[in-house]
Scaffold this active site. Sequence first.
Site, mmCIF file in Angstrom:
data_model
loop_
_atom_site.group_PDB
_atom_site.id
_atom_site.type_symbol
_atom_site.label_atom_id
_atom_site.label_comp_id
_atom_site.label_asym_id
_atom_site.label_seq_id
_atom_site.Cartn_x
_atom_site.Cartn_y
_atom_site.Cartn_z
ATOM 1 N N ASP A 13 0.851 -1.203 0.000
ATOM 2 C CA ASP A 13 0.000 0.000 0.000
ATOM 3 C C ASP A 13 0.887 1.255 0.000
ATOM 4 O O ASP A 13 0.863 2.045 0.933
ATOM 5 C CB ASP A 13 -0.936 -0.002 1.229
ATOM 6 C CG ASP A 13 -0.207 -0.028 2.562
ATOM 7 O OD1 ASP A 13 0.973 -0.461 2.610
ATOM 8 O OD2 ASP A 13 -0.794 0.402 3.583
ATOM 9 N N HIS A 249 9.635 -0.170 9.134
ATOM 10 C CA HIS A 249 8.629 -1.243 9.094
ATOM 11 C C HIS A 249 8.802 -2.154 7.870
ATOM 12 O O HIS A 249 9.292 -3.273 7.985
ATOM 13 C CB HIS A 249 7.220 -0.644 9.086
ATOM 14 C CG HIS A 249 6.875 0.114 10.319
ATOM 15 N ND1 HIS A 249 6.890 -0.455 11.574
ATOM 16 C CD2 HIS A 249 6.479 1.401 10.505
ATOM 17 C CE1 HIS A 249 6.525 0.440 12.475
ATOM 18 N NE2 HIS A 249 6.277 1.576 11.850
HETATM 19 O O1 RIB Z 1 2.413 -0.477 11.039
HETATM 20 C C1 RIB Z 1 3.284 -0.207 9.993
HETATM 21 C C2 RIB Z 1 2.632 -0.506 8.652
HETATM 22 O O2 RIB Z 1 1.550 0.380 8.479
HETATM 23 C C3 RIB Z 1 3.540 -0.310 7.454
HETATM 24 O O3 RIB Z 1 3.280 -1.294 6.491
HETATM 25 C C4 RIB Z 1 3.170 1.054 6.953
HETATM 26 O O4 RIB Z 1 3.398 1.193 5.573
HETATM 27 C C5 RIB Z 1 1.716 1.151 7.316
HETATM 28 O O5 RIB Z 1 0.926 0.611 6.307
HETATM 29 CA CA CA Z 2 2.866 -0.647 4.141
#
Ligand code: RIB
Ligand code: CA
Length: 319
Positions: A13, A249
């Site tokens: 995303d 992340h």
């Molecule tokens: O919690 C972190 C996630 O949430 C990552 O994938 C970031 O892109 C958001 O979508």
């Molecule tokens: Ca993400």
Amino acid sequence: MEKRFSKIIFDTDPGIDDAMALLFALRSPEIDVVGITTVFGNSNVDATTRNALNLLYFAGRTDIPVARGAGRPMVNPPGPTAEWVHGDDAMGNIGWNSQLNPAQHPVHRHAAEFIVENIMAHPGEITLVTVGPMTNLGLALQLEPRIAQNVREVVIMGGNVLASGNVSPFAEANIMGDPYAAALLFSAEWHVTMAGLDVTQRTQMDTPYFDALTLSGDPFGVFVSQIVRFYQGFHREWYDYKNGAVDTHDPSAIAYLIDPSLFMGEYYSIVVPVSGPAEGMTIADRRGKFYKTPKVNCLMRVDSTRFLDLYMQRLTHDE
Ligand code: RIB
Ligand code: CA
């Protein structure tokens, strides 16, 4: 470094950290990105699909197919998207409000169909990497449950075993985005590795790190240091992080694929409540006595120094 090679479908995303992860993958000889599937999450699916196409155009990889996916969760009502974290264009307000190259188009397949067709055509070869809400995987499992036996493995960025949630006291954003899909994912008979907040908040990039990316002059490194500015503001305001630090992340899922020895995992069955105060929580059966679902490789520790070195090396050397 433990050598291995993965052919991946990157389900995403994009999203600033999604972009950081995709560029990391595209620069890594251990990874072959055979397709990108998009999902709502950091923004609506129109925006995340546009960003996926733009990232491939920027990277000179328009040969990689993009399949547009789910615009809302499987069962639950749509929740808020995260422009306040990622910017109005979900790419740090760099002005990606339209396609850079209007000649690019997603393939004429829903992401779930794309996932099923590719896995079933190449049994045991494809790794699914999901770094957004898990809706496309949930839909793919419903469409063709045998993908579970035919996928090589599944790596997700999402969830949290011991760490607190980031969108509720308990829940991480990607699981909360579609808890029903996540529950399906954790109950299917396939091998899942979960790069959750226990590790993704342990590796942080900060202003000196991004300055080094800029100074390298490498287009990928410079791009990351540009899009991340908005993300740095979010981390400063929401978490009170100092020195321009941001969590890492989605790149953590890619780092695991490149070099699993960067991480230490523990195997737990996981259950996800789909409503109520614990909605979206990844409840891990740490005693191994209560849940019967397949055990998930939950990444619990990370060698951040080696991870950051690896990312720097890949984003600053086009070999
Ligand atoms: O919690 C972190 C996630 O949430 C990552 O994938 C970031 O892109 C958001 O979508
Ligand atoms: Ca993400």
